[in-house]
Each structure stands twice: as structure tokens, then as C-alpha cells.
Design a protein around this motif. Structure first.
Motif, PDB file in Angstrom:
ATOM      1  N   CYS A  84       1.391  -1.371  -0.231  1.00  0.00           N
ATOM      2  CA  CYS A  84      -0.136   0.064  -0.138  1.00  0.00           C
ATOM      3  C   CYS A  84       1.074   1.216   0.323  1.00  0.00           C
ATOM      4  O   CYS A  84       2.033   0.990   0.727  1.00  0.00           O
ATOM      5  CB  CYS A  84      -0.927  -0.168   1.132  1.00  0.00           C
ATOM      6  SG  CYS A  84      -2.097  -1.183   1.177  1.00  0.00           S
ATOM      7  N   GLU A  85       0.693   2.292   0.072  1.00  0.00           N
ATOM      8  CA  GLU A  85       1.412   3.366  -1.062  1.00  0.00           C
ATOM      9  C   GLU A  85       0.877   4.280   0.134  1.00  0.00           C
ATOM     10  O   GLU A  85       1.740   5.224   0.531  1.00  0.00           O
ATOM     11  CB  GLU A  85       1.028   3.854  -2.184  1.00  0.00           C
ATOM     12  CG  GLU A  85       1.536   3.040  -3.117  1.00  0.00           C
ATOM     13  CD  GLU A  85       0.866   3.743  -4.727  1.00  0.00           C
ATOM     14  OE1 GLU A  85       1.201   4.846  -4.578  1.00  0.00           O
ATOM     15  OE2 GLU A  85       1.503   2.307  -5.739  1.00  0.00           O
ATOM     16  N   ALA A  86      -0.107   4.222   1.339  1.00  0.00           N
ATOM     17  CA  ALA A  86      -0.320   5.554   2.044  1.00  0.00           C
ATOM     18  C   ALA A  86      -1.632   4.903   3.314  1.00  0.00           C
ATOM     19  O   ALA A  86      -2.371   3.864   2.321  1.00  0.00           O
ATOM     20  CB  ALA A  86      -1.390   6.622   1.224  1.00  0.00           C
ATOM     21  N   VAL A  87      -2.129   5.464   4.329  1.00  0.00           N
ATOM     22  CA  VAL A  87      -3.036   4.962   4.853  1.00  0.00           C
ATOM     23  C   VAL A  87      -3.475   6.108   5.225  1.00  0.00           C
ATOM     24  O   VAL A  87      -3.317   7.130   5.860  1.00  0.00           O
ATOM     25  CB  VAL A  87      -2.204   4.211   6.318  1.00  0.00           C
ATOM     26  CG1 VAL A  87      -1.246   4.927   6.726  1.00  0.00           C
ATOM     27  CG2 VAL A  87      -2.905   3.512   6.692  1.00  0.00           C
ATOM     28  N   TYR A  88      -5.070   5.990   5.530  1.00  0.00           N
ATOM     29  CA  TYR A  88      -5.556   6.862   6.479  1.00  0.00           C
ATOM     30  C   TYR A  88      -6.688   6.112   7.435  1.00  0.00           C
ATOM     31  O   TYR A  88      -7.197   4.585   7.473  1.00  0.00           O
ATOM     32  CB  TYR A  88      -7.428   6.923   5.853  1.00  0.00           C
ATOM     33  CG  TYR A  88      -8.455   8.129   6.453  1.00  0.00           C
ATOM     34  CD1 TYR A  88      -8.449   9.125   6.058  1.00  0.00           C
ATOM     35  CD2 TYR A  88      -9.179   7.704   6.731  1.00  0.00           C
ATOM     36  CE1 TYR A  88      -9.446   9.713   6.480  1.00  0.00           C
ATOM     37  CE2 TYR A  88     -10.570   8.219   6.969  1.00  0.00           C
ATOM     38  CZ  TYR A  88     -10.606   8.850   7.560  1.00  0.00           C
ATOM     39  OH  TYR A  88     -11.518   9.846   8.384  1.00  0.00           O
ATOM     40  N   VAL A  89      -6.429   6.796   8.065  1.00  0.00           N
ATOM     41  CA  VAL A  89      -6.549   6.326   9.861  1.00  0.00           C
ATOM     42  C   VAL A  89      -7.657   6.935  10.288  1.00  0.00           C
ATOM     43  O   VAL A  89      -7.734   7.783  10.695  1.00  0.00           O
ATOM     44  CB  VAL A  89      -5.840   6.666  10.718  1.00  0.00           C
ATOM     45  CG1 VAL A  89      -6.548   5.876  12.173  1.00  0.00           C
ATOM     46  CG2 VAL A  89      -4.170   6.153  10.602  1.00  0.00           C
ATOM     47  N   ALA A  90      -9.054   5.967  10.331  1.00  0.00           N
ATOM     48  CA  ALA A  90     -10.299   6.204  10.110  1.00  0.00           C
ATOM     49  C   ALA A  90     -10.860   6.635  11.661  1.00  0.00           C
ATOM     50  O   ALA A  90      -9.923   5.669  12.660  1.00  0.00           O
ATOM     51  CB  ALA A  90     -11.311   5.916   9.624  1.00  0.00           C
ATOM     52  N   SER A  91     -11.748   7.160  12.162  1.00  0.00           N
ATOM     53  CA  SER A  91     -11.963   7.793  13.505  1.00  0.00           C
ATOM     54  C   SER A  91     -12.262   6.140  14.028  1.00  0.00           C
ATOM     55  O   SER A  91     -13.391   5.487  13.265  1.00  0.00           O
ATOM     56  CB  SER A  91     -13.173   8.673  14.091  1.00  0.00           C
ATOM     57  OG  SER A  91     -14.597   8.958  13.153  1.00  0.00           O
ATOM     58  N   GLY A  92     -12.413   5.902  14.939  1.00  0.00           N
ATOM     59  CA  GLY A  92     -12.573   4.987  16.018  1.00  0.00           C
ATOM     60  C   GLY A  92     -12.572   4.504  17.383  1.00  0.00           C
ATOM     61  O   GLY A  92     -11.521   5.381  18.181  1.00  0.00           O
ATOM     62  N   PRO A  93     -12.800   3.868  18.221  1.00  0.00           N
ATOM     63  CA  PRO A  93     -12.419   3.473  19.909  1.00  0.00           C
ATOM     64  C   PRO A  93     -10.509   3.438  19.869  1.00  0.00           C
ATOM     65  O   PRO A  93     -10.306   3.822  21.120  1.00  0.00           O
ATOM     66  CB  PRO A  93     -13.624   2.619  20.426  1.00  0.00           C
ATOM     67  CG  PRO A  93     -13.616   0.957  19.065  1.00  0.00           C
ATOM     68  CD  PRO A  93     -13.618   2.775  17.955  1.00  0.00           C
ATOM     69  N   LEU A  94     -10.597   2.608  18.656  1.00  0.00           N
ATOM     70  CA  LEU A  94      -8.871   2.151  18.999  1.00  0.00           C
ATOM     71  C   LEU A  94      -8.294   3.572  18.863  1.00  0.00           C
ATOM     72  O   LEU A  94      -7.181   3.655  19.606  1.00  0.00           O
ATOM     73  CB  LEU A  94      -9.154   1.419  17.600  1.00  0.00           C
ATOM     74  CG  LEU A  94      -7.250   1.015  18.645  1.00  0.00           C
ATOM     75  CD1 LEU A  94      -6.966  -0.149  20.476  1.00  0.00           C
ATOM     76  CD2 LEU A  94      -6.180  -1.109  17.665  1.00  0.00           C
ATOM     77  N   GLY A  95      -8.431   5.021  18.037  1.00  0.00           N
ATOM     78  CA  GLY A  95      -7.404   5.576  17.826  1.00  0.00           C
ATOM     79  C   GLY A  95      -7.280   6.151  18.364  1.00  0.00           C
ATOM     80  O   GLY A  95      -5.894   6.184  18.958  1.00  0.00           O
ATOM     81  N   PRO A  96      -8.042   7.406  18.884  1.00  0.00           N
ATOM     82  CA  PRO A  96      -7.306   7.950  19.903  1.00  0.00           C
ATOM     83  C   PRO A  96      -6.516   6.830  21.501  1.00  0.00           C
ATOM     84  O   PRO A  96      -5.072   7.779  22.027  1.00  0.00           O
ATOM     85  CB  PRO A  96      -8.551   8.928  21.255  1.00  0.00           C
ATOM     86  CG  PRO A  96      -9.478   9.238  20.243  1.00  0.00           C
ATOM     87  CD  PRO A  96      -9.118   7.578  19.381  1.00  0.00           C
ATOM     88  N   ALA A  97      -6.811   6.147  21.778  1.00  0.00           N
ATOM     89  CA  ALA A  97      -6.338   5.465  23.287  1.00  0.00           C
ATOM     90  C   ALA A  97      -4.910   4.688  22.664  1.00  0.00           C
ATOM     91  O   ALA A  97      -3.742   5.428  23.065  1.00  0.00           O
ATOM     92  CB  ALA A  97      -6.996   4.622  23.310  1.00  0.00           C
TER      93      ALA A  97
END
Length: 79
Positions: free
Chosen positions: A38-51
Motif C-alpha cells: 500500500c502507498e498510504a494509510v487513512y486512519v479513520a475515527s474509532g474507539p482504538l484511535g485516540p487511545a
């Protein structure tokens, strides 16, 4: 997520959507992103993200993947 897939498709971008709900599944997701070249990643919002933002930032850097985050705090931490 359907908007992302639709908009990407219109631009000729292939989308690989992965869901990670634990740290282990997050690490496996980044391993798959590398394996799929993969050439890039988009990290979508979700419960794991901020923590787990520091780990997500580290995995993106280790994977040498440009990353787009849905939370401003990700890039502003300077990690």
C-alpha cells in the motif's frame, strides 16, 4: 467508508479497508498494508484511535506509509 471507497474509485485509487479493534489486530493490519505494498494509510475515527495514537503513528512510520488521520491530535503530538 462508502464515500471513501466511492471517491477513491472515481480517482482510480484501489482501497483496502482493514478494521483493527485491538493492538494485535492493529499490528497485523499494518503488516498486511506492507505485504500489499500500500502507498498510504487513512486512519479513520474509532474507539482504538485516540487511545493508541502513539502506536499507530509509530507503525505508520515503521511501515514508511504516509498517513492521514481523522483526529488533529495525531500529527500535532509531534510523535
Amino acid at each position: 467508508m462508502q464515500d471513501i471507497r466511492s471517491n477513491a474509485g472515481q480517482k482510480g485509487i484501489e482501497v483496502l479497508m482493514l478494521e483493527a479493534t485491538t493492538v494485535k489486530s492493529l499490528e497485523l493490519a499494518f503488516a498486511r498494508l506492507r505485504a500489499e505494498r500500500c502507498e498510504a494509510v487513512y486512519v479513520a475515527s474509532g474507539p482504538l484511535g485516540p487511545a493508541k495514537r502513539i502506536r499507530i503513528i509509530a507503525l505508520a512510520a515503521e511501515s514508511r506509509l504516509p498517513a492521514i488521520y481523522s483526529f488533529r491530535i495525531f500529527p500535532s503530538t509531534g510523535e
